[in-house]
Design an enzyme around this catalytic site. Sequence first.
Site, PDB file in Angstrom:
ATOM      1  CE1 TYR A 135       0.976  -0.307   4.456  1.00 42.61           C
ATOM      2  CE2 TYR A 135      -0.013   1.870   4.376  1.00 42.61           C
ATOM      3  CZ  TYR A 135       0.757   0.927   5.028  1.00 42.61           C
ATOM      4  OH  TYR A 135       1.307   1.217   6.246  1.00 42.61           O
ATOM      5  CE  LYS A 167       3.025   3.232   3.254  1.00 38.31           C
ATOM      6  NZ  LYS A 167       3.108   3.296   4.703  1.00 38.31           N
ATOM      7  CD  GLU A 191       9.489   1.921  10.898  1.00 37.98           C
ATOM      8  OE1 GLU A 191       9.303   2.907  10.161  1.00 37.98           O
ATOM      9  OE2 GLU A 191       9.508   0.740  10.473  1.00 37.98           O
ATOM     10  CG  LEU A 245       8.005   2.517   5.177  1.00 33.71           C
ATOM     11  CD1 LEU A 245       7.848   1.328   4.224  1.00 33.71           C
ATOM     12  CD2 LEU A 245       6.659   3.156   5.428  1.00 33.71           C
TER      13      LEU A 245
HETATM   14  N1  PDD Z   1       2.462   5.241   7.629  1.00 34.12           N
HETATM   15  N2  PDD Z   1       7.069   3.970   9.278  1.00 34.12           N
HETATM   16  C1  PDD Z   1       5.920   3.265   9.258  1.00 34.12           C
HETATM   17  C2  PDD Z   1       5.877   1.944   9.940  1.00 34.12           C
HETATM   18  C3  PDD Z   1       4.805   3.764   8.582  1.00 34.12           C
HETATM   19  O1  PDD Z   1       3.653   3.046   8.532  1.00 34.12           O
HETATM   20  C4  PDD Z   1       4.873   5.038   7.959  1.00 34.12           C
HETATM   21  C5  PDD Z   1       3.714   5.622   7.211  1.00 34.12           C
HETATM   22  C6  PDD Z   1       6.083   5.754   8.025  1.00 34.12           C
HETATM   23  C7  PDD Z   1       6.255   7.092   7.364  1.00 34.12           C
HETATM   24  O2  PDD Z   1       6.237   6.996   5.969  1.00 34.12           O
HETATM   25  P1  PDD Z   1       5.784   8.206   5.043  1.00 34.12           P
HETATM   26  O3  PDD Z   1       6.585   9.381   5.449  1.00 34.12           O
HETATM   27  O4  PDD Z   1       6.125   7.763   3.653  1.00 34.12           O
HETATM   28  O5  PDD Z   1       4.320   8.394   5.280  1.00 34.12           O
HETATM   29  C8  PDD Z   1       7.160   5.172   8.684  1.00 34.12           C
HETATM   30  C9  PDD Z   1       1.315   5.609   6.830  1.00 34.12           C
HETATM   31  C10 PDD Z   1       1.039   7.069   6.831  1.00 34.12           C
HETATM   32  C11 PDD Z   1       0.134   4.749   7.245  1.00 34.12           C
HETATM   33  O6  PDD Z   1       0.357   3.559   7.430  1.00 34.12           O
HETATM   34  O7  PDD Z   1      -0.978   5.251   7.339  1.00 34.12           O
END
Ligand code: PDD
Length: 307
Positions: free
Chosen positions: A33, A149, A182, A207
């Site tokens: 996703y 992801k 994270e 991620l």
């Molecule tokens: N989450 N780490 C994890 C585990 C995440 O699920 C996310 C993002 C990030 C940050 O990634 P980005 O900057 O590309 O949004 C880091 C999204 C927003 C979600 O699962 O809704």
Amino acid sequence: MSRIAYVNGHFVSHRHACIHIEDRGNQFADAVYEVWGVRNGALMDFEGHMLRLARSLTELQIHRPMGDAALGTILSRVVSLNYIRNGLIYLQISRGQARRDHVFPPPDTRPGIMITAKPINFEKAESRARKGISVITQPDTRWARRDIKSVSLLPNVLARQAAAEAGAGECWMIDREGFITEASASNAWIVNSDGTLITRPATHDILNGITRRTLFDLARKAGLKTQERAFTRDEVLAAREAFVTSASALLTPVVEIDGKAVANGHPGTFSLQLRESYVATANDRARKQVNRPSVWLVARRGERPVT
Ligand code: PDD
């Protein structure tokens, strides 16, 4: 106003949107996703998310359902059909629908695709950022390929639920060596006593957040000291500032960890300034993006698009 989703080639009302019970995303979490922030009707960091999507698909050998241009057009259409000015857009691509079997289905199985959008109240997000959030910590129990992801998010869900039950905004996860990886849905950062921005390197352990990468570029361009290395909970407690980054949180200061104040327990000036410059850059990019497909304009003006 009814919400509109995109599912396997069709724009459908959100209420009636459905996938088959044997979609592999449903049975095996065999899907990836992406989540884009939408700012003034434009997708933030469009290319960055597209590149990460391509990488996740390649790593899991899931076929791409269509090219970037077609996907971009559909994503922007979902934005406009839902009248989203500020919000989030969610895209999921699965290995498709097939009789349940762990082995991959035949190569001609069409990948499943679904897209949804929701508005975000940016004023509320701003006031949350000005206040800062508290976080809890928990052991990181996820699989070894967190760089992909994938929709396999149960440990993240449990971590976030634990945070919610503790009245915290996020859960920071800790690896076996005692280093923070994270957060459940965002990347973790600290600013140490000499003003260096520190976040974990983008290996298989985390991620590689698109917001994280954009912020890194911004910080480097602004001449700030940056370091990609793992850090511990004790370092957070000794830090000058801490924050999280993600498409939905943008940059949100962390003011407390496991019930103990980070620095003076208030968002740091560094974090708030960085957030401001990140938002300014995102707005600027959004303005430029609006010059691309015509549907961006429809979303921006909030007009009813031609369907
Ligand atoms: N989450 N780490 C994890 C585990 C995440 O699920 C996310 C993002 C990030 C940050 O990634 P980005 O900057 O590309 O949004 C880091 C999204 C927003 C979600 O699962 O809704």
